[in-house]
Design a protein around this motif. Sequence first.
Motif, mmCIF file in Angstrom:
data_model
loop_
_atom_site.group_PDB
_atom_site.id
_atom_site.type_symbol
_atom_site.label_atom_id
_atom_site.label_comp_id
_atom_site.label_asym_id
_atom_site.label_seq_id
_atom_site.Cartn_x
_atom_site.Cartn_y
_atom_site.Cartn_z
ATOM 1 N N THR A 22 0.359 4.010 -5.911
ATOM 2 C CA THR A 22 -0.610 3.020 -6.372
ATOM 3 C C THR A 22 -1.805 3.766 -6.948
ATOM 4 O OG1 THR A 22 0.036 1.418 -4.676
ATOM 5 C CG2 THR A 22 -2.107 1.110 -5.711
ATOM 6 N N GLU A 23 -2.158 3.452 -8.160
ATOM 7 C CA GLU A 23 -3.264 4.143 -8.820
ATOM 8 C C GLU A 23 -4.586 3.833 -8.127
ATOM 9 O OE1 GLU A 23 -5.285 4.505 -13.273
ATOM 10 O OE2 GLU A 23 -3.618 3.137 -12.907
ATOM 11 N N ARG A 79 -7.050 0.725 -8.740
ATOM 12 C CA ARG A 79 -6.295 -0.480 -9.092
ATOM 13 C C ARG A 79 -6.763 -1.666 -8.254
ATOM 14 N NH1 ARG A 79 0.073 -1.679 -7.830
ATOM 15 N NH2 ARG A 79 0.254 -3.633 -9.001
#
Length: 248
Positions: A126-127, A130
């Motif tokens: 997961t960036e 985000r």
Amino acid sequence: MSTRETVQSVTRAAAIIEAVVSEGGIVSLKTIAEKTGLAAATVHRLASTLVETGLLRQAPGREYVLAPTLMWAGGAAQSVTKRWAVPILQQVVDATGETANLAAREGDKIVYLAQVPSPYSMRMFTEVGRRVDLHCTAVGKALLANREDSEVRKLLARTGMRRYTSSTITSPDEFITELDTARKNGFAGDESEQEEGVRCVAVSHGSGRSAIAISVSGPEARFTYDKREGAAQTIASAIAASPFLPPD
């Protein structure tokens, strides 16, 4: 101006900045008023003060934009967050073998603040930075489990409950039941509710705007259902052992 009025002004100014951030850094006065519940005249007065102090700028289209000062502060805050968060997340990854994330609530969304990935080649990513919906994530549920049901229902009515997968909960009543389970267990879960084939558990810490949640996520085939409780206990232990986080 009384102390109470001063504190109220600061609280409202903070809410305005949070509204600008949650909308991607540029937003109209009308949207700020809608998101904060403040009168348009109040938003205009406080936002104008924030412009004068260099925390916001006003774009040619009259929208309010985050000023470079706040962007720099945000970068510094992210650096500090990583400094204390990564050791906690690494401890969780070492114990579980799965990816660990740190997240917090930002307006009506969850924002991911730090991550330590799993050592496996097949892992969840997961960036950092985000923003995702609260209702379909373990971190979102963990944080909402600390709020009153009436507040949660208002949020769900405001944001809607978008279906991301066949497992996404889209009923407010079912979601409240899910939060009751999280309160009872001490952790929240996500069973392929945002991404198919991904299982996640999360534990929250703190309250109010300073609350955070730490999660463990992995493919369902490896991070099996029977590992959820152990992973949650690992997260809770890592939080309790951290010198950077005060007792809950």
